[in-house]
Design an enzyme around this catalytic site. Structure first.
Site, PDB file in Angstrom:
ATOM      1  N   LEU A 284       0.840  -1.194   0.000  1.00 19.32           N
ATOM      2  CA  LEU A 284       0.000   0.000   0.000  1.00 19.32           C
ATOM      3  C   LEU A 284       0.881   1.253   0.000  1.00 19.32           C
ATOM      4  O   LEU A 284       1.941   1.274   0.625  1.00 19.32           O
ATOM      5  CB  LEU A 284      -0.905   0.042   1.239  1.00 19.32           C
ATOM      6  CG  LEU A 284      -1.938  -1.082   1.403  1.00 19.32           C
ATOM      7  CD1 LEU A 284      -2.704  -0.888   2.712  1.00 19.32           C
ATOM      8  CD2 LEU A 284      -2.896  -1.122   0.223  1.00 19.32           C
ATOM      9  N   ASP A 285       0.414   2.306  -0.687  1.00 17.59           N
ATOM     10  CA  ASP A 285       1.104   3.594  -0.621  1.00 17.59           C
ATOM     11  C   ASP A 285       1.132   4.085   0.822  1.00 17.59           C
ATOM     12  O   ASP A 285       0.281   3.708   1.641  1.00 17.59           O
ATOM     13  CB  ASP A 285       0.384   4.630  -1.488  1.00 17.59           C
ATOM     14  CG  ASP A 285       0.450   4.305  -2.976  1.00 17.59           C
ATOM     15  OD1 ASP A 285       1.357   3.560  -3.373  1.00 17.59           O
ATOM     16  OD2 ASP A 285      -0.411   4.810  -3.724  1.00 17.59           O
ATOM     17  N   ARG A 286       2.063   4.977   1.116  1.00 15.04           N
ATOM     18  CA  ARG A 286       2.246   5.480   2.480  1.00 15.04           C
ATOM     19  C   ARG A 286       0.947   6.022   3.085  1.00 15.04           C
ATOM     20  O   ARG A 286       0.623   5.740   4.241  1.00 15.04           O
ATOM     21  CB  ARG A 286       3.324   6.575   2.477  1.00 15.04           C
ATOM     22  CG  ARG A 286       3.544   7.231   3.834  1.00 15.04           C
ATOM     23  CD  ARG A 286       4.670   8.247   3.785  1.00 15.04           C
ATOM     24  NE  ARG A 286       4.760   8.987   5.032  1.00 15.04           N
ATOM     25  CZ  ARG A 286       5.352   8.554   6.140  1.00 15.04           C
ATOM     26  NH1 ARG A 286       5.923   7.366   6.148  1.00 15.04           N
ATOM     27  NH2 ARG A 286       5.384   9.292   7.234  1.00 15.04           N
TER      28      ARG A 286
END
Length: 299
Positions: free
Chosen positions: A135-137
């Site tokens: 997942l993106d940050r």
């Protein structure tokens, strides 16, 4: 106590070479090389054998994988992990927003990977972190980690076969017109940026299904609550596809969203479905929206 990851199999074909059986059991050539040269072990009925050994029906084959070492730059830390599910093969976590999945130059510590390394160390597990679904940050929700390289290999095969399914919920700017639609548009790196992606003809195939859950307004601004199903896993896929549709994610400044209402892209992985890489059992996990997204919906 031997902490090496170990699998056991029973031979079912008379005279089959161990090498051929291991291939049928989806042990990769790379794994066999590591077993041979990096401290693993192959035994048949308790005796060490090489891959040319002929098997008899009923033989018990044990595969001991070598201990794994973490990457040099991966600092061991002991932060909080929200564990949804865990067994000998996989770890499913509920990731908060504003935490990286893996370290980066801008955020070298306090990532999920750093904390999982510390968790594995506390368990005495001779393994490192293998991220299955990243997942993106600033994206929150479910992610899966394989505990061993072989499990990562199996989940990679499953992903390529479409056997791992993820669904997300997002809040986007504007009222999405169609209740249901598929976005099939290739995604590639934007030539003017090392971070941004865009829909482009020479990009990689990408497929996202979009379903509108609700349409609403906040202070007169139209927004839509959507559910998204990923069929591919391109970098920033949902964010890029929704911009392509004309509906940036709320809070996604990189792709034209406004942070007036939330300080990150309003995106959460709500569902993860997969077959267990060893048992084949169907697994399904869910995660409710975080408070910041829920507040937007309750506005």
């Amino acid at each position: 106590m031997d902490q090496r990851f170990t699998l056991r199999f029973t031979a079912t074909k008379e005279g089959q070479l161990l090498r051929e059986a291991l291939s049928e059991w989806r042990i990769s050539k790379r794994a066999l090389t590591a077993i041979k040269f990096e401290g693993g072990l192959l035994t048949v009925n308790g005796l060490e054998r090489n891959v040319r050994h002929p098997l008899q029906i009923g033989d018990i084959v044990e595969v001991k994988f070598p201990p794994e070492e973490k990457s040099e730059g991966l600092v061991v830390e002991y932060g909080l992990l929200r564990i949804i599910y865990e067994d000998e093969a996989i770890l499913v976590l509920d990731k908060p927003a504003h935490q990286s999945t893996i370290p980066s130059r801008e955020h070298p510590t306090q990532s999920i990977a750093n904390n999982v390394c510390g968790y594995f160390e506390q368990q005495g597990l001779a393994s490192t972190v293998h991220v299955v679904t990243r997942l993106d940050r600033d994206t929150s929700g479910l992610l899966c980690i394989a505990k061993h390289a072989h499990i990562h290999h199996l989940t990679g095969l499953a992903q390529r076969g479409g056997e791992i399914s993820r669904e997300y919920e997002a809040i986007v700017h504007g009222h999405v017109v169609l209740d249901k639609q598929s976005i099939i548009a290739p995604i590639g790196r934007k030539e003017t940026s090392i971070i941004e992606r865009e829909v482009r003809e020479d990009g990689q195939f990408a497929h996202t299904d979009v379903k509108v859950l609700s349409r609403f307004n906040i202070q007169g601004e139209p927004m839509s609550h959507v559910r998204l199903k990923l069929y591919t896993g391109r970098t920033h896929q949902i964010r890029v596809h929704m911009v392509h549709l004309g509906h940036s994610l709320v809070g996604d400044e990189l792709y034209g969203g406004s942070r007036m209402y939330i300080n990150r892209q309003a995106l959460h992985c709500v569902s993860l479905q997969m077959l267990h890489p060893l048992s084949g059992e169907y697994l399904q996990f869910s995660s409710p929206l975080m408070d910041d997204m829920q507040r937007l919906l309750n506005n």
